[in-house]
Design a protein around this motif. Structure first.
Motif, PDB file in Angstrom:
ATOM      1  N   LYS A   1      -8.281   3.991   8.020  1.00 17.99           N
ATOM      2  CA  LYS A   1      -7.943   3.114   8.487  1.00 17.99           C
ATOM      3  C   LYS A   1      -7.400   3.817   9.919  1.00 17.99           C
ATOM      4  O   LYS A   1      -8.019   2.588  10.507  1.00 17.99           O
ATOM      5  CB  LYS A   1      -6.712   3.319   7.618  1.00 17.99           C
ATOM      6  CG  LYS A   1      -5.072   2.940   8.222  1.00 17.99           C
ATOM      7  CD  LYS A   1      -5.457   1.252   9.223  1.00 17.99           C
ATOM      8  CE  LYS A   1      -4.619   0.811   8.947  1.00 17.99           C
ATOM      9  NZ  LYS A   1      -4.276  -0.762   9.821  1.00 17.99           N
TER      10      LYS A   1
ATOM     11  N   GLN B   1       1.905  -1.760   5.218  1.00 20.31           N
ATOM     12  CA  GLN B   1       0.327  -2.605   4.729  1.00 20.31           C
ATOM     13  C   GLN B   1       0.387  -3.204   3.563  1.00 20.31           C
ATOM     14  O   GLN B   1       1.112  -2.389   2.696  1.00 20.31           O
ATOM     15  CB  GLN B   1      -1.136  -2.425   4.682  1.00 20.31           C
ATOM     16  CG  GLN B   1      -2.096  -2.280   6.424  1.00 20.31           C
ATOM     17  CD  GLN B   1      -2.782  -1.997   6.151  1.00 20.31           C
ATOM     18  OE1 GLN B   1      -3.614  -1.093   4.972  1.00 20.31           O
ATOM     19  NE2 GLN B   1      -3.708  -1.131   7.449  1.00 20.31           N
ATOM     20  N   CYS B   2       0.269  -4.986   3.493  1.00 21.80           N
ATOM     21  CA  CYS B   2       0.356  -5.337   2.078  1.00 21.80           C
ATOM     22  C   CYS B   2      -0.401  -6.506   1.514  1.00 21.80           C
ATOM     23  O   CYS B   2      -1.052  -7.346   2.725  1.00 21.80           O
ATOM     24  CB  CYS B   2       2.408  -6.154   1.903  1.00 21.80           C
ATOM     25  SG  CYS B   2       2.540  -6.838   0.276  1.00 21.80           S
ATOM     26  N   THR B   3      -1.413  -6.442   0.134  1.00 22.86           N
ATOM     27  CA  THR B   3      -1.901  -7.161  -0.280  1.00 22.86           C
ATOM     28  C   THR B   3      -1.492  -8.261  -1.240  1.00 22.86           C
ATOM     29  O   THR B   3      -1.064  -7.953  -1.874  1.00 22.86           O
ATOM     30  CB  THR B   3      -3.552  -6.635  -0.222  1.00 22.86           C
ATOM     31  OG1 THR B   3      -4.051  -5.763   0.089  1.00 22.86           O
ATOM     32  CG2 THR B   3      -4.654  -7.421  -1.337  1.00 22.86           C
TER      33      THR B   3
ATOM     34  N   ARG C   1      -4.345  -8.989   3.845  1.00 27.56           N
ATOM     35  CA  ARG C   1      -3.906  -8.229   4.013  1.00 27.56           C
ATOM     36  C   ARG C   1      -3.300  -8.771   5.046  1.00 27.56           C
ATOM     37  O   ARG C   1      -3.815  -7.836   5.991  1.00 27.56           O
ATOM     38  CB  ARG C   1      -4.661  -7.277   4.048  1.00 27.56           C
ATOM     39  CG  ARG C   1      -4.005  -5.450   3.698  1.00 27.56           C
ATOM     40  CD  ARG C   1      -5.293  -4.500   4.646  1.00 27.56           C
ATOM     41  NE  ARG C   1      -5.969  -4.459   5.622  1.00 27.56           N
ATOM     42  CZ  ARG C   1      -6.916  -3.613   6.040  1.00 27.56           C
ATOM     43  NH1 ARG C   1      -7.600  -3.147   5.083  1.00 27.56           N
ATOM     44  NH2 ARG C   1      -7.716  -4.489   6.791  1.00 27.56           N
TER      45      ARG C   1
ATOM     46  N   SER D   1       1.057  -1.159   0.492  1.00 31.33           N
ATOM     47  CA  SER D   1       0.344   0.178   0.196  1.00 31.33           C
ATOM     48  C   SER D   1       0.814   1.310   0.105  1.00 31.33           C
ATOM     49  O   SER D   1       1.951   1.583   1.027  1.00 31.33           O
ATOM     50  CB  SER D   1      -1.192   0.021   0.990  1.00 31.33           C
ATOM     51  OG  SER D   1      -1.189   0.990   1.061  1.00 31.33           O
TER      52      SER D   1
ATOM     53  N   HIS E   1      -0.291   3.407   3.128  1.00 35.45           N
ATOM     54  CA  HIS E   1      -0.370   2.421   4.467  1.00 35.45           C
ATOM     55  C   HIS E   1       0.877   2.079   4.143  1.00 35.45           C
ATOM     56  O   HIS E   1       0.517   0.577   3.979  1.00 35.45           O
ATOM     57  CB  HIS E   1      -1.666   1.856   4.904  1.00 35.45           C
ATOM     58  CG  HIS E   1      -2.344   2.600   5.213  1.00 35.45           C
ATOM     59  ND1 HIS E   1      -3.169   3.639   6.228  1.00 35.45           N
ATOM     60  CD2 HIS E   1      -3.854   2.844   4.581  1.00 35.45           C
ATOM     61  CE1 HIS E   1      -4.239   4.366   5.838  1.00 35.45           C
ATOM     62  NE2 HIS E   1      -4.431   3.724   4.978  1.00 35.45           N
TER      63      HIS E   1
END
Length: 212
Positions: free
Chosen positions: A176, A30-32, A79, A24, A27
């Protein structure tokens, strides 16, 4: 690392398993990770701690990697939220390998106990609405905005931002750190929380739309 990366693995039946990691930009913690193989078909769940796993192989494997603060699993994605000073350059390959191992193993990635503990959509909607009425909307009203529930399905809540919130360049931050956090504190059983608003059509937002 800010760009998308796709990892390819051999599947158990000879097919190729592809996992696409998208950090992201808004953010960076965070990583999806989106999988070509379903992880939790037509459902979603949030795991704030390892204890929330209830025997789910995918959740156990990812928390064992360390540096993982929370996980949100949907139909075909997870996520991952990092803690500490971990780098995605180091963590993405390890998450991908852990997902591959779980996908290639026997059994579902998410335990049936997780599904059994989920609340009915009507109860989820009622409880989320209470949070909106008592906590969130009184706060965003000072910006001329409001947040409403569009739908609750498959343990996912779909929100719509209106008034000064529609088109607001700070909505990503608000969702968020404000809305999502408030909802999860009061309704920890909820899975994914999605903003469905068409922010491009918003008028007179409190903050100017972000260029990113």
């Amino acid at each position: 690392m800010t760009s998308e990366i796709t990892l390819s693995y051999d599947g158990r039946n000879g097919e190729t398993v592809r996992i696409t990691a998208t950090p992201s930009m808004m953010h960076p913690e965070q990583c999806t990770f989106r999988s070509s193989v379903p992880l939790y078909p037509e459902n979603s769940a949030h795991f704030a701690t390892p204890e929330d796993s209830h025997g789910s192989p995918l959740i156990d494997a990812l928390f064992k990697l360390g540096d993982v603060g929370a996980l949100t699993v949907t139909h075909d994605s997870v996520r991952v939220t990092l803690t500490g000073n971990a780098s995605w350059d180091d963590v993405i390959p390890r998450v991908g390998a852990a997902m591959r191992d779980v996908i290639n193993a026997d059994g579902a990635p998410i335990s049936d106990d997780v599904t059994d503990l989920q609340l009915p959509p009507e109860e989820l909607q009622q409880r989320v609405q209470q949070v909106l009425d008592s906590v969130i909307n009184p706060a965003v009203a000072s910006h001329g905005g409001m947040v409403s529930i569009l739908d609750v399905a498959n343990n996912t809540v779909y929100l719509q931002f209106g008034g000064g919130c529609q088109g607001c360049g700070m909505v990503g931050v608000t969702l968020k750190y404000g809305v999502e956090r408030s909802i999860r504190e009061e309704v920890p059983e909820i899975g994914e929380i999605l903003d469905t608003t068409d922010h491009a059509s918003g008028r007179n937002p409190y903050y100017a739309p972000s260029s990113k």
